[in-house]
Design a protein around this motif. Structure first.
Motif, PDB file in Angstrom:
ATOM      1  N   MET A   1      38.665  81.516  45.209  1.00  0.00           N
ATOM      2  CA  MET A   1      39.242  80.358  44.558  1.00  0.00           C
ATOM      3  C   MET A   1      38.269  79.173  44.866  1.00  0.00           C
ATOM      4  N   GLN A   5      40.144  73.644  43.343  1.00  0.00           N
ATOM      5  CA  GLN A   5      41.706  74.006  42.964  1.00  0.00           C
ATOM      6  C   GLN A   5      42.366  74.287  44.079  1.00  0.00           C
TER       7      GLN A   5
ATOM      8  N   LEU B 102      55.609  81.093  41.769  1.00  0.00           N
ATOM      9  CA  LEU B 102      55.533  80.177  42.856  1.00  0.00           C
ATOM     10  C   LEU B 102      56.341  78.816  42.446  1.00  0.00           C
ATOM     11  N   PRO B 103      57.449  78.584  42.887  1.00  0.00           N
ATOM     12  CA  PRO B 103      58.456  77.575  42.772  1.00  0.00           C
ATOM     13  C   PRO B 103      57.975  76.010  42.208  1.00  0.00           C
ATOM     14  N   ARG B 104      56.913  75.637  42.815  1.00  0.00           N
ATOM     15  CA  ARG B 104      56.278  74.446  42.652  1.00  0.00           C
ATOM     16  C   ARG B 104      55.332  74.225  41.626  1.00  0.00           C
ATOM     17  N   LEU B 105      54.834  75.435  41.150  1.00  0.00           N
ATOM     18  CA  LEU B 105      53.849  75.440  39.985  1.00  0.00           C
ATOM     19  C   LEU B 105      54.669  75.769  38.729  1.00  0.00           C
ATOM     20  N   GLN B 109      50.316  76.935  35.517  1.00  0.00           N
ATOM     21  CA  GLN B 109      49.569  77.114  36.769  1.00  0.00           C
ATOM     22  C   GLN B 109      50.084  78.485  37.560  1.00  0.00           C
ATOM     23  N   LEU B 113      46.902  81.588  38.137  1.00  0.00           N
ATOM     24  CA  LEU B 113      46.347  81.900  39.763  1.00  0.00           C
ATOM     25  C   LEU B 113      45.541  82.979  39.856  1.00  0.00           C
ATOM     26  N   PRO B 114      45.636  84.275  39.077  1.00  0.00           N
ATOM     27  CA  PRO B 114      45.034  85.345  39.289  1.00  0.00           C
ATOM     28  C   PRO B 114      43.514  85.069  38.781  1.00  0.00           C
ATOM     29  N   LEU B 116      42.253  82.093  39.072  1.00  0.00           N
ATOM     30  CA  LEU B 116      41.575  81.172  39.972  1.00  0.00           C
ATOM     31  C   LEU B 116      41.004  82.028  41.221  1.00  0.00           C
ATOM     32  N   TYR B 117      41.723  83.149  41.595  1.00  0.00           N
ATOM     33  CA  TYR B 117      41.344  83.894  42.729  1.00  0.00           C
ATOM     34  C   TYR B 117      40.056  84.482  42.334  1.00  0.00           C
ATOM     35  N   VAL B 120      37.322  81.824  38.042  1.00  0.00           N
ATOM     36  CA  VAL B 120      37.102  81.381  36.833  1.00  0.00           C
ATOM     37  C   VAL B 120      37.277  79.799  36.935  1.00  0.00           C
ATOM     38  N   GLU B 121      36.461  79.072  36.057  1.00  0.00           N
ATOM     39  CA  GLU B 121      36.907  77.752  36.050  1.00  0.00           C
ATOM     40  C   GLU B 121      38.019  77.040  35.567  1.00  0.00           C
ATOM     41  N   GLU B 122      38.644  76.267  36.068  1.00  0.00           N
ATOM     42  CA  GLU B 122      39.852  76.018  35.866  1.00  0.00           C
ATOM     43  C   GLU B 122      40.362  75.390  34.149  1.00  0.00           C
ATOM     44  N   GLU B 123      39.197  74.913  33.612  1.00  0.00           N
ATOM     45  CA  GLU B 123      39.542  74.770  32.281  1.00  0.00           C
ATOM     46  C   GLU B 123      39.867  76.109  31.299  1.00  0.00           C
ATOM     47  N   ARG B 145      58.738  74.485  35.198  1.00  0.00           N
ATOM     48  CA  ARG B 145      58.602  75.161  36.430  1.00  0.00           C
ATOM     49  C   ARG B 145      59.577  76.156  36.444  1.00  0.00           C
ATOM     50  N   ARG B 161      51.369  86.460  33.856  1.00  0.00           N
ATOM     51  CA  ARG B 161      50.706  86.231  35.052  1.00  0.00           C
ATOM     52  C   ARG B 161      49.904  87.744  35.185  1.00  0.00           C
TER      53      ARG B 161
END
Lengths: 395, 228
Positions: A1, A5, B102-105, B109, B113-114, B116-117, B120-123, B145, B161
């Motif tokens: 990550m 982020q 994830l409750p806060r995402l 988002q 997540l997978p 991002l791990y 991969v770029e955010e956009e 949420r 996801r």
């Protein structure tokens, strides 16, 4: 990550726990503010001592009665003359010190006056705003002439100090003509400020104001820093010889160098004391952070399991929770620095010299972040080490 | 044979023993299972049968005591912890009984997540996540949420996801266990559609009705597998 982020994720988590985050940071806020202020006080004290030092001749030695008002065998002008004969001493002159009402027109001020020898003016680095210094002639003739400090002149003339030149003032109902006005010297840190005093010839002070009550101190100038020790020894010997009644013990001999050293020592001790308080506060706040992070890890055990299932590596979990405690402590650190700045006026009110500095800010932030890393590491490590199956099953 | 018969899961003689004090508990007893590409298979068994342990092993969350396991051709037993994390990230899409969002995402988002791990770029991750959510009919719930979504919607976010990184295997653990019957039907329908789009799906359940809708069912009981 990617780091960006990861921090976004951390900020989302922190934002959702605003109140807890704030309460956790309280200790860090106080600790950081203390460190910032300690550094400020340390620097302020140092600056103050240095300023005093700059006005003080390093070779200056003051000889004064050890106990005020109880002198059987006071110092005399003759002592000063004897001191001057020592090869270690460049100059020595007595100073008389008195206080009373000083009046001009309708204005009066309870202030102090000094009976001085002409050399005093140069030795004390006095500067004239107008007029002239006292001279040998004044001394010889017991002239009723006076040089007035800036603040005193200011008070007596209600704001235009130079007007007092060549006017007559009353010192304890004796008339003196003002021949000189001094420039503002600023706070010298000594018991009485030059700015608030009037200066008259030694002989006149003895004759017209103090009489037999004259109890001078002697200002001796060693020939250099390296001869101060020898000069003190000579002075002690002379005093023992000439004051058989009480000997040198009844006098205090102070040199500027050791005064400076003790002032620096005091400032350092105070800084050290405050710094240890700050460290204790930070350690306690660090334990608070650790506690909260343990609770957080426990609360999010299932989430950690999920993150591991979808591919988060150990170091990413570690990084996420470590970043969380670091951000919490950094926020506390920043708020602490702000609190520190906000408290500077309070220190000023209590006349504590404080000098805010970038190094104080950086030191405060450094310590707060260090606290976050140190005390956040173990909970974060625990999170990273969680077994994904156990974590997923956790309710 | 061609690509069609490529073996995604190749587990041979898997044994999993838990040490409970001095007592040894054999939870998986010589289990062998093969799952081919585009398979759609249910592992059916009552609670305590060992199906959760099998799911953990197949999902690379746990290593077997002995046996061999190749996932998409990779030997899992020799992999280190970080490599397992990477395999889970790239090869498997998990769908859990309790969704595990994830409750806060928000939905986007959570789904991204997978990716991002994976670095991969955010956009790009946002774009793909939105695409998958829209595909599953959640185009108007992108910024909601989990607590603002119904159970069925949450499970669809979880499925999004699971598929966001196009993993060769989708592993679903009682995906309908926490859903009402209408949402369950919908979820099963989504799995069927995903299978038609050439995804390989392994679904673990204790529900015979659910299992019967898969192409193939294997039974697990007392740590042993029975092929049908």
């Amino acid at each position: 990550m990617k780091l960006k982020q990861l921090f976004k994720l951390v900020l989302i988590n922190i934002y959702h726990n605003k109140m807890r985050t704030f309460l956790t940071t309280l200790g860090v806020i106080v600790g950081t503010a203390t460190i910032f202020l300690v550094v400020a006080i340390g620097k302020g004290g140092e600056a103050q001592v240095n300023e005093q030092y700059s006005k003080l001749n390093v070779g200056t030695i003051i000889i004064m009665p050890a106990q005020r008002g109880k002198v059987i065998d006071p110092l005399t002008k003759k002592d000063a003359e004897l001191f001057q004969k020592s090869k270690n001493i460049a100059a020595a002159f007595p100073i008389l010190n008195g206080s009373g009402d000083i009046k001009y027109n309708n204005y009066s001020d309870k202030s102090s006056y000094l009976g001085i020898m002409p050399q005093y003016q140069e030795a004390s680095n006095l500067n004239l705003l107008g007029g002239r210094f006292l001279t040998e002639e004044d001394e010889k003739k017991k002239a009723r002439n006076a040089v007035v400090g800036f603040e005193l002149a200011n008070v007596l003339t209600d704001g235009s100090p130079e007007d007092i030149l060549e006017k007559t003032i009353d010192i304890n109902r004796r008339k003196f003509e003002v021949v000189g006005v001094l420039k503002r010297m600023g706070d010298s840190g000594s018991r009485q400020s030059v700015d608030d005093s009037a200066f008259i010839p030694y002989s006149s002070a003895e004759r017209y104001l103090l009489g037999t009550r004259a109890n001078p101190v002697i200002n001796a100038q060693a020939t250099g820093l390296e001869t101060v020790k020898g000069a003190i020894q000579d002075i002690t010997n002379i005093l023992n010889e000439n004051h058989r009644l009480g000997g040198a013990e009844q006098f205090r001999i102070m040199d500027a160098g050791s005064r400076l050293a003790s002032a620096q020592e005091t400032a350092r001790t105070m800084s050290l004391l405050l710094l240890s308080v700050a460290v204790v506060v930070l350690v306690v706040s660090g334990i608070g952070i650790m506690n909260v992070m343990f609770v957080t890890v426990k609360e999010r055990t299932k989430e950690i399991g999920t993150l591991k299932a979808i591919g988060a590596k150990k170091k990413e979990i570690l990084g996420q929770f470590l970043a969380e405690s670091v951000v919490i402590s950094l926020v506390g650190g920043i708020l602490g620095v702000i609190l520190g700045f906000a408290n500077l006026p309070v220190l000023k009110y209590f006349q504590l010299p404080a000098l805010p500095s970038l190094s104080g800010v950086l030191l405060g932030l450094f310590f707060s972040v260090t606290t976050g890393i140190f005390f956040g590491f173990y909970p974060a490590w625990q999170a990273a080490e969680l077994n994904p199956i156990d974590a997923l099953r956790y309710e | 044979m061609g690509k069609e018969s490529k073996c995604i899961i190749d587990a041979r003689n898997i044994v999993k023993i838990y040490q409970n004090g001095a007592e040894e508990l054999k939870v998986l007893d010589d289990v062998s299972v093969k799952v081919m590409k585009n398979d759609f298979i249910a592992i059916l068994g009552p609670s305590g049968s060992g199906k959760s342990t099998l799911m953990n092993v197949l999902g690379c969350l746990d290593l077997p005591t002995s046996g061999q396991y190749f996932l998409d051709g990779i030997d899992i037993l020799t992999a280190k912890e970080d490599q397992l994390a990477e395999i889970r990230n790239k090869k498997i899409g998990f769908v859990f009984q309790k969704f595990n969002l994830l409750p806060r995402l928000n939905a986007v988002q959570n789904v991204m997540l997978p990716l991002l791990y994976r670095g991969v770029e955010e956009e790009e991750a946002v774009r793909i996540a939105k695409e998958k959510l829209k595909m599953l009919g959640l185009g108007d719930r992108l910024n909601h949420r989990p607590n603002e979504l119904s159970g069925g919607q949450q499970q669809r976010v979880a499925i999004a996801r699971a598929i966001v990184g196009n993993p060769p295997l989708i592993l679903a653990d009682e995906p309908t266990g926490n859903l009402d019957s209408k949402s369950s039907m919908e979820a099963i329908k989504i799995f069927k559609e995903l299978n038609q789009a050439r995804n390989t799906i392994v679904l673990i359940t204790h529900d015979t009705e659910v299992a019967e809708q898969m192409k193939r069912v294997v039974y697990i009981k007392d740590g042993r597998l029975f092929q049908n």
